[in-house]
Structure formats: C-alpha cells, structure tokens
Design a protein around this motif. Structure first.
Motif, PDB file in Angstrom:
ATOM      1  N   LEU A   1      -5.486   2.471  -6.503  1.00 48.94           N
ATOM      2  CA  LEU A   1      -6.462   2.428  -5.423  1.00 48.94           C
ATOM      3  C   LEU A   1      -7.286   3.709  -5.367  1.00 48.94           C
ATOM      4  N   LYS A   2      -6.616   4.799  -5.639  1.00 49.66           N
ATOM      5  CA  LYS A   2      -7.297   6.086  -5.626  1.00 49.66           C
ATOM      6  C   LYS A   2      -8.433   6.115  -6.650  1.00 49.66           C
TER       7      LYS A   2
ATOM      8  N   SER B   1       0.836  -1.199   0.000  1.00 47.52           N
ATOM      9  CA  SER B   1       0.000   0.000   0.000  1.00 47.52           C
ATOM     10  C   SER B   1       0.869   1.246   0.000  1.00 47.52           C
ATOM     11  N   ASP B   2       2.172   1.061   0.264  1.00 47.62           N
ATOM     12  CA  ASP B   2       3.037   2.239   0.334  1.00 47.62           C
ATOM     13  C   ASP B   2       3.814   2.451  -0.955  1.00 47.62           C
TER      14      ASP B   2
ATOM     15  N   VAL C   1      -9.330  -3.904   1.532  1.00 48.06           N
ATOM     16  CA  VAL C   1      -8.010  -3.901   0.908  1.00 48.06           C
ATOM     17  C   VAL C   1      -7.148  -5.040   1.456  1.00 48.06           C
TER      18      VAL C   1
ATOM     19  N   GLN D   1      -3.436  -6.382   1.484  1.00 48.04           N
ATOM     20  CA  GLN D   1      -2.044  -6.084   1.190  1.00 48.04           C
ATOM     21  C   GLN D   1      -1.282  -7.405   1.244  1.00 48.04           C
TER      22      GLN D   1
ATOM     23  N   ALA E   1      -1.043   2.852  -4.955  1.00 45.63           N
ATOM     24  CA  ALA E   1      -1.820   3.880  -4.266  1.00 45.63           C
ATOM     25  C   ALA E   1      -2.673   4.656  -5.272  1.00 45.63           C
ATOM     26  N   LEU E   2      -2.112   4.899  -6.454  1.00 41.67           N
ATOM     27  CA  LEU E   2      -2.856   5.645  -7.467  1.00 41.67           C
ATOM     28  C   LEU E   2      -3.968   4.800  -8.076  1.00 41.67           C
TER      29      LEU E   2
END
Lengths: 319, 319
Positions: free
Chosen positions: A78-79, A69-70, A94, A96, A75-76
């Motif tokens: 997911l956005k 997730s980092d 979610v 991970q 992250a994008l």
DNA sequence: TTGTATGCGTTATCAT
DNA sequence: ATGATAACGCATACAA
C-alpha cells in the motif's frame, strides 16, 4: 454554494471563459481572467468535483483491495501504491476484505459504477471468472502470475523461490522440512505446494502432511505453529514461513519454550519486514514497495503488462 | 454505456418510472416494473454513481487520515471505522500522511470539493485554524480532547493515564522514570508532558531531559531508545512507552544486550496490541476498535459529541 | 400511478 | 479570444 454560472455572471463573462481560467487553458484575456479570479476570491468558490467526474467520466480514484490493513506485507504494498498515487494526483479507496468475497465484490461494483477508475487487488478471493466479467469497466491489476491477456499483473515467482529455499535448507543438512502459508486456496499457495512436492520428489524425501500449516498470517499465529509442532512425534527441523510476522512470533514463542533456533528448529521468513532485521531472522526479501509502485503504474496504464520482481535471500541467524 | 433514458425508451415508460424501480420506490405498476427490469437485464445496465452523487450532493465516501497504515495503532482504529462503514454502506478514502501537512490538506480539499461527505483525522498535523476553516464543508472528527464546539471527538484522557501510570511505577519503587512518545508536537503529547511534570513535582523528583525520547513509532525505534539509554550515566529504571510496537522492539533489543527486564529496566507499553500479549508486555489497553466505531458514528451524525473512552492497565511481565 | 420538466455543476463542441 | 449550447446521467417537484 456558488457555481460556475454565478462566477460568469459576476465577472461578466461566459461560463466557458470561467471554465478556461479554472483549468488554466490558453486564449483568455488577462483582464477577464483577473475578473474571474476576483469573483472566485470573493465567493470563496471551489469546484464540485462530482460534476467534473460526471462530465469527464473519470474520478481519479483508484480502488485497492487488501485482506488486512494491519499486516506489514500489505501495508508495504500500500505504501508503494500510495506514493505514486500521490505523485499522479490519484486518491485511494481502500477495501479491507478479511478475505470475504462480499467485500471484494463491493470493490468490483464500484468499478462497474464508475466510482473508481481502476482496481488493484493485492490478494484475490473471488473467482477469475468474476474478475474477468468486470474487465470491461476498467483496469484490474493482480499480484499473481496469470495467463489472462486482458489484465496486468506484478508478481514474484513463488514456485522458484520456494523450491530454491527448500534446496538451500536441504544443503544445510535438513531433511524434515515443513512450511507455513496463509490461505491454502490462493494461487500463490498452489505454486508453493507444487514446488514443495517437486522438491520432495527430486530429493526422495517422504511427504508428511503435518509439516504443512495454513492460516498463518499474524504474529500470534507463530505461537499456534510452535504448539502444533511440539505435539508431533517427529517435528520438522526447518520451516519455511511465508511471513516474517509469523516467523517473529515463532522465534518469540520458542524463547519462551526454550526451543533453540536454529539448533532445534531452523526458520526462513518472507518479506524482510523490519521485525525480521531486529530479530535477526533469515528471510527472503520481497520488494513490496517497488511492487506497489508498479501495480499503480499498471493500473493507470492503457497497456497490459506482466512484471516479475526478483527476490533476495538474506542470511541471518535463524538457519 | 446505456443510461436511464435508454431504458425508458426500451421499456416504453418515462425516466421517472425507471428511476422508481431502480430505487425501489412504491407506486409502480408491476407490468411496467417487469418491462424496466427486462431492459436492465438485456442491456446489462448499471447506474453511473457520479451522476447520483452530483444529483444528491452526497458521495457515501468518508475520508480517513492516518500517518502510517503499517502501524497497529492506526490499523486497529481503521478496522473499527471500516467495520461500521461497511455496515452503513460507506466507502473509505484513506489518506496516509506520514505526518506531512500537505497530505492532510489533500483530504481537507476533498471535503471542500464534496468528494467525501465527512473526514476522520486520526492524528492531526495541520493547525486547528485550518481544520475549523473546513468545517462548513462537512463533519470533521478528531481524536483529541478539544474545546471546539463545532466538531466531534473521541479520545482517551492522556493526562490521567500518564499520571496514573507514573504513580504506579513510583509505587513499585521506581524513582528514575522516563517516557517515549511519537511526535513531540501532537496535542496528546502535550498532555502527557504536563502529566509528567506534575508527577515529578508532586513526588519531588528531579527533571532529567534525557529521560524523554520522541520520534518513537515503530518496532525499530525501540532499538534506538535502548542504545541511547545505554549511553546515559544514570539510565532510567522504568519507561512509559506510548506504543507496544516500540516496547516490543525494546524488549527484543534488551535480550540481545543482556539487559534484564524488568530487573534493569521496567517497561509499560500502550495499546495492548497482539504483540504485547505474545511478548508478555505490561501495557495500557486502549479500546482502539471501539474508538474507530465511535469515530465513524460521529462522522455521519448530524450532532456534535465528545466521547472519552476508558483504558485498562494490563499487568504482565515487564514491570 | 405516471410523466414532464428542471436542476445538479462541469466540460466539450462548434460557431463566431 | 469568446460565448451559446449541448452533453454527462440521475433525482425529484409538480402536474396530471
């Protein structure tokens, strides 16, 4: 915990009527409606969603599998997914995975147990056979270019992108070109490797195994790459780096070692993450947020579809 | 979709017996157990978890509220939470709020609706009154130092950290010190502001409003800060930056503008994110993964607890 | 050791 | 327009 039956009793109506006002159905007398509303108010009532789920056989829950997730890439993605999920009143579970099959299995299990309505796997670790086995329990959406007719996918053409980028570097005069990828085993990596081999063949360039580096995911991994390159007799003059994170790490590390970019080493990153802009890194923009949106739509759709997204080379200062 | 009753019929036993073998309860004849197992096998049966949830009144689902998923601070917190969640067989529902109250309300609603058993809010946007109102429906855990007796919290002492860091810079000779924070309104920011004012007072330093910059979250924001500083008549000589992301952005930007660090500008970052190590940024390490783990434990615990975590100054090259 | 009966809270069907 | 009742699928108190 007051329930629908209590409300019915209080308002002097049937549970059906209560359910009707709860769900804004028509055909309910205004007086009774007010009576129910009043009962709801005084009891501070609210639905037990689990009962709704059991009754309906749906949860409005969507699973999303990502390795980290980092990492800006995921992250994008997911956005984009989260944006549309919010608009469509879906919640996200979610997972991970750290690329562990066991974690991915957890998500698949939840699909089987009907705890999630559908599953988006942003980066797959388990075998396709396992995935296919779970298809009867809900939609599964992937980010790869796959033949499988029963599931939707959103992807970019990694073969073409890689090949074109290699030719671009070749035309800039580079003859010793290497690349950095994440996992060696992913299907995207296989496409890239094929593109690389085809490129070398077409331009009659020698194959140098040390020019291929895997396990490159994060900023820190850029340092490893530079260190490894410095140990080589003849280092590559250009590198395709499948994450701007890693590219940024390389640029930073090169500054520390007085390696000139692009003079000593040219770099093309991937994704066009914010850091690439700030560090002026030439990169291949992938529309991750848009891909995320499409993934969501595919996940809740009844139909199967395949969607290829297009990318864009952004020329900056590292080539 | 075969259910527990079908299995009972097939195996020639009662639903209770089926339930017993399903949940590994004792007191079940081996033969019958095998019969049930066989029925499960041939039907490819699996529980409908929603029915379990309804029956038990629990979901093994935990809500996690974060403003951004693409920020290392929250990603690391999430990592710690996810680690223990996995070990304890809990799943995570992640709410990415972008600091919108409406998104946070969604999470609170889910708690009320019993879709999640507890809620961890890593960065709060809504009023405490709203939070307290939802306390009857499940545990809510926060990351602030709060009086409220009914909820658990895990936090660091932002006042002390800030004050100590300011004194550290003062002792290094700095007299024009500023700071960059995320939101101005967060309770952590208030503690920091108080520390800053107390520091100025104690050392009889003038208060310069332009030395305080908010809305600093991401890498790109570091550029904004530098640009703003360059417009100042007398720029600060040192900056406390509450995220290594932003600090890294500043360092990168300063290189582009030939601003020497720490010569022209000293920087202390926060978190000790991987990027801080690579870019050799002096920073205050916050044990985010450990905090995440503690948050999880508090979320599933019956007891209320308050836990302060300690931090560590890591001296590198930006001061 | 096993089974019966009931509860969990809602939605859906069907009749009126 | 309204209500009785049957699902939905599982867990469990209690009886045997």
């Amino acid at each position: 915990m007051t329930n629908i039956r209590d409300l019915a009793k209080m308002a002097g109506v049937s549970v059906t009527t209560v359910s009707r006002v709860l769900n804004h159905h028509p055909y309910v007398n205004e007086e009774k409606r007010q009576a129910v509303l009043e009962a709801i108010r005084v009891t501070n009532y609210h639905k037990n969603i689990n009962a709704v789920h059991l009754s309906k056989g749906k949860t409005q829950l969507l699973g999303v599998v990502i390795p980290f997730s980092d990492h800006p890439y995921f992250a994008l993605l997911l956005k984009g997914i989260a944006k549309l999920a919010f608009d469509h009143n879906y919640k996200l579970v979610v997972f991970q995975t750290d690329y562990l099959v066991s974690r991915e299995m957890e998500a698949l299990q939840m699909l089987k147990h009907k705890q999630i309505d559908a599953l988006i796997i942003c980066s797959r670790t388990s075998d396709m056979a396992i995935i296919e086995e779970h298809l009867p329990y809900g939609a599964i959406v992937l980010c790869e270019n796959l033949e499988e007719k029963r599931l939707s996918t959103t992807f970019v053409n990694h073969y073409k992108i890689f090949f074109d980028a290699l030719v671009y570097l070749y035309n800039k005069g580079h003859r010793r070109i290497g690349y950095c990828i994440g996992r060696k085993s992913g299907s995207n990596s296989q496409h890239r490797e094929r593109a690389y081999r085809d490129f070398l063949k077409k331009y009659k360039l020698p194959h140098h195994p040390f020019y291929i580096m895997d396990e490159c995911f994060h900023f820190e991994d850029g340092e490893k790459v530079i260190n490894r390159i410095m140990e080589l007799d003849t280092a590559p003059s250009a590198l395709l780096v499948t994450s701007d994170q890693v590219a940024a790490g390389m640029v930073t590390c090169c500054q520390n070692h007085n390696i000139s970019i692009p003079g000593d080493l040219a770099i093309i990153g991937f994704d066009n993450e914010p850091i690439a802009k700030m560090m002026n890194i030439t990169t291949i923009e992938i529309p991750l947020v848009e891909m995320g949106k499409n993934l969501f739509l595919q996940a809740i759709s009844k139909d199967v579809s395949k969607k290829e997204m297009s990318v864009k080379l952004i020329e900056r200062a590292t080539v």
